[in-house]
Design an enzyme around this catalytic site. Structure first.
Site, PDB file in Angstrom:
ATOM      1  CB  CYS A 151     -12.920  17.259  12.384  1.00 54.23           C
ATOM      2  SG  CYS A 151     -14.531  18.036  12.240  1.00 54.23           S
ATOM      3  CG  HIS A 244     -16.207  13.248  11.038  1.00 56.26           C
ATOM      4  ND1 HIS A 244     -17.095  13.158  12.007  1.00 56.26           N
ATOM      5  CD2 HIS A 244     -15.607  14.752  11.043  1.00 56.26           C
ATOM      6  CE1 HIS A 244     -17.233  14.455  12.586  1.00 56.26           C
ATOM      7  NE2 HIS A 244     -16.465  15.571  12.101  1.00 56.26           N
TER       8      HIS A 244
HETATM    9  P1  NAP Z   1     -17.281  22.766  22.810  1.00 48.80           P
HETATM   10  O1  NAP Z   1     -17.514  21.377  23.423  1.00 48.80           O
HETATM   11  O2  NAP Z   1     -18.687  23.529  22.673  1.00 48.80           O
HETATM   12  O3  NAP Z   1     -16.431  23.432  23.969  1.00 48.80           O
HETATM   13  C1  NAP Z   1     -16.061  24.721  23.910  1.00 48.80           C
HETATM   14  C2  NAP Z   1     -15.098  25.242  24.929  1.00 48.80           C
HETATM   15  O4  NAP Z   1     -14.857  26.798  24.918  1.00 48.80           O
HETATM   16  C3  NAP Z   1     -15.676  25.018  26.345  1.00 48.80           C
HETATM   17  O5  NAP Z   1     -14.460  24.722  27.011  1.00 48.80           O
HETATM   18  C4  NAP Z   1     -16.259  26.404  26.758  1.00 48.80           C
HETATM   19  O6  NAP Z   1     -16.078  26.586  27.992  1.00 48.80           O
HETATM   20  C5  NAP Z   1     -15.246  27.182  26.006  1.00 48.80           C
HETATM   21  N1  NAP Z   1     -16.233  28.637  25.669  1.00 48.80           N
HETATM   22  C6  NAP Z   1     -17.497  28.646  25.296  1.00 48.80           C
HETATM   23  N2  NAP Z   1     -17.572  29.975  24.941  1.00 48.80           N
HETATM   24  C7  NAP Z   1     -16.814  30.629  25.517  1.00 48.80           C
HETATM   25  C8  NAP Z   1     -16.589  32.201  25.750  1.00 48.80           C
HETATM   26  N3  NAP Z   1     -17.385  33.008  25.232  1.00 48.80           N
HETATM   27  N4  NAP Z   1     -15.362  32.470  26.289  1.00 48.80           N
HETATM   28  C9  NAP Z   1     -14.638  31.584  26.751  1.00 48.80           C
HETATM   29  N5  NAP Z   1     -14.592  30.374  26.560  1.00 48.80           N
HETATM   30  C10 NAP Z   1     -15.618  29.890  25.966  1.00 48.80           C
HETATM   31  O7  NAP Z   1     -16.791  22.695  21.512  1.00 48.80           O
HETATM   32  P2  NAP Z   1     -15.670  21.934  20.838  1.00 48.80           P
HETATM   33  O8  NAP Z   1     -16.449  20.856  19.939  1.00 48.80           O
HETATM   34  O9  NAP Z   1     -14.749  21.542  21.703  1.00 48.80           O
HETATM   35  O10 NAP Z   1     -15.004  22.824  19.616  1.00 48.80           O
HETATM   36  C11 NAP Z   1     -13.972  23.805  20.127  1.00 48.80           C
HETATM   37  C12 NAP Z   1     -13.495  24.241  18.849  1.00 48.80           C
HETATM   38  O11 NAP Z   1     -12.482  23.351  18.241  1.00 48.80           O
HETATM   39  C13 NAP Z   1     -14.488  24.950  17.907  1.00 48.80           C
HETATM   40  O12 NAP Z   1     -14.074  26.211  17.314  1.00 48.80           O
HETATM   41  C14 NAP Z   1     -14.684  24.076  16.981  1.00 48.80           C
HETATM   42  O13 NAP Z   1     -15.335  24.504  15.709  1.00 48.80           O
HETATM   43  C15 NAP Z   1     -13.393  23.486  16.819  1.00 48.80           C
HETATM   44  N6  NAP Z   1     -13.325  21.919  16.282  1.00 48.80           N
HETATM   45  C16 NAP Z   1     -14.123  21.081  16.768  1.00 48.80           C
HETATM   46  C17 NAP Z   1     -14.061  19.753  16.364  1.00 48.80           C
HETATM   47  C18 NAP Z   1     -14.611  18.575  17.011  1.00 48.80           C
HETATM   48  O14 NAP Z   1     -14.806  17.265  16.290  1.00 48.80           O
HETATM   49  N7  NAP Z   1     -15.553  18.911  17.725  1.00 48.80           N
HETATM   50  C19 NAP Z   1     -12.816  19.512  15.640  1.00 48.80           C
HETATM   51  C20 NAP Z   1     -12.256  20.499  14.901  1.00 48.80           C
HETATM   52  C21 NAP Z   1     -12.340  21.887  15.539  1.00 48.80           C
HETATM   53  P3  NAP Z   1     -17.409  26.305  29.083  1.00 48.80           P
HETATM   54  O15 NAP Z   1     -17.334  24.909  29.243  1.00 48.80           O
HETATM   55  O16 NAP Z   1     -16.886  27.111  30.272  1.00 48.80           O
HETATM   56  O17 NAP Z   1     -18.523  26.928  28.393  1.00 48.80           O
END
Ligand code: NAP
Length: 351
Positions: A151, A244
């Site tokens: 990001c 950001h």
């Molecule tokens: P988040 O809010 O923690 O959401 C994680 C998601 O993955 C939720 O739907 C969760 O489901 C699911 N999950 C967690 N553990 C799991 C497992 N063991 N098996 C299957 N599903 C699982 O994270 P996020 O910020 O959205 O980020 C998601 C990804 O995008 C990460 O790899 C992050 O590095 C990347 N990313 C994030 C951003 C950002 O700005 N946030 C930007 C670029 C990339 P439950 O709700 O059921 O636990």
């Protein structure tokens, strides 16, 4: 033409929610399956997700049943492609299993630096779609994986592209001020961040230093030849919800005036703008002349959260440029970036 059916993997998370919002009334795509962890399976989406986006959960989405992330859903729901926002630790296996059958547009870091996987900002390197054939051949997949950058990378790599083309780049240093949503819902405890700035985000500086070199790289003999300059990054977490901000200093090969640089930014158009893709911001780079812009609260939603706003453009000395940029980390930095990659793939008949 019928819309393509989408699976959102990690649909309950910060980025998953942005996928849901970004796919509402989309002209090419419609939601088919929302999938998440065992914690959420079988629940209605409204029960499973801690919705953090302004406004309510779309009505038809609120009552959808959350499914387990398993490639069985491809057959069960007639899924054409997947958007992924799952933790990096499970992405190699999960995204790989989906890519055996369908295209996957991923936000996770896991596949980004693999030689045969495109790491794309569609305004910068649409030609990197050319890696898909080699990827399918090497891995024996019918589908493929396309990744979008971290990001933070997108917020400075996008303005860097027209500078790189027009003036050349010798080196880059940057300081980021990154929003809380970048760490996910459970990411940073309020006791750690209120009244505070944390000068460490695990793995972030390395990503900012490597990813732009691949994105700005050229394709040669079926591989990416990285751009040849050095990036030094300092990444900080600040108490902002979304958006950001990055202060970037660039050593250029050619000299310039501030007016030259503003003109370079203002004229910039990539393929998404030329093709008028549904979520492409136009302009992609917004130049602000005021002394106190960009700001997260005022500029993060520019261009529907897909534009990068640039200000504080200064010539610090001969061939040394300074600017400050701001982009929405869960839209342009995540879900919106994947959707724009998929829109370009759709137009290029890769879906
Ligand atoms: P988040 O809010 O923690 O959401 C994680 C998601 O993955 C939720 O739907 C969760 O489901 C699911 N999950 C967690 N553990 C799991 C497992 N063991 N098996 C299957 N599903 C699982 O994270 P996020 O910020 O959205 O980020 C998601 C990804 O995008 C990460 O790899 C992050 O590095 C990347 N990313 C994030 C951003 C950002 O700005 N946030 C930007 C670029 C990339 P439950 O709700 O059921 O636990």
């Amino acid at each position: 033409m019928a819309k393509l059916k989408i699976a959102v993997l990690g649909a309950t998370g910060m980025v998953g929610q942005r996928f849901i919002a970004g796919l509402q009334n989309h002209p090419y795509f419609e939601l088919g399956v929302l999938a998440a962890s065992e914690r959420s399976v079988g629940k209605r989406y409204a029960e499973a997700a801690k919705w953090y986006i302004e406004g309510d959960i779309p009505k038809d989405v609120a009552s959808m049943r959350v499914e387990l992330i398993d490639k069985k859903v491809i057959r069960d729901y007639g899924i054409d492609l997947a958007f992924s926002a799952i933790p990096a630790e499970i992405a190699r296996e999960v995204e790989g299993s989906f890519a055996q059958e369908i295209p996957v547009f991923s936000n996770t870091k896991t596949y980004r630096m693999d030689d045969d996987v495109p790491l794309m900002i569609p305004e910068i390197n649409p030609g990197h779609f050319d890696l898909i054939k080699a990827q399918q051949k090497k891995r024996g997949w019918k589908g493929y994986i396309i990744t979008n950058p971290n990001c933070t990378t997108v917020g400075f790599a996008l303005p860097l592209k027209p500078i790189y083309d027009a003036l050349g780049v010798d080196w880059v240093t940057l300081t980021s001020m990154q929003a809380l949503s970048g760490a996910g819902y459970e990411g940073v405890p309020s006791m750690a961040i209120v009244d505070n700035i944390i000068p460490y985000i695990g793995g972030e500086e390395e990503k900012c230093e490597l990813e732009p070199l691949k994105i700005l790289g050229s394709i040669s003999a079926g591989k990416v030849k990285n751009a040849d300059f050095k990036v030094i990054a300092s990444c900080n977490r600040v108490a902002v919800l979304d958006g950001h901000m990055i202060s970037t200093v660039v050593g250029t090969k050619k000299d310039f005036t501030v007016e030259d640089v503003k003109e370079i930014f203002r004229k910039f158009k990539g393929e998404p703008q030329k093709m008028k893709l549904p979520t492409a911001p136009d302009p992609a780079i917004i130049v602000r002349d005021e002394d106190d812009r960009p700001q997260p609260r005022r500029d993060r939603n520019a261009g529907g959260g897909m534009a990068v706003t640039v200000g504080r453009i200064m010539k610090k000395q001969e061939r040394v440029l300074r600017f400050t940029s701001l982009s929405h980390n869960t839209i342009r930095g995540a879900a919106g970036a994947s959707i724009l990659n998929a829109e370009l793939a759709y137009k290029k008949k890769l879906l």
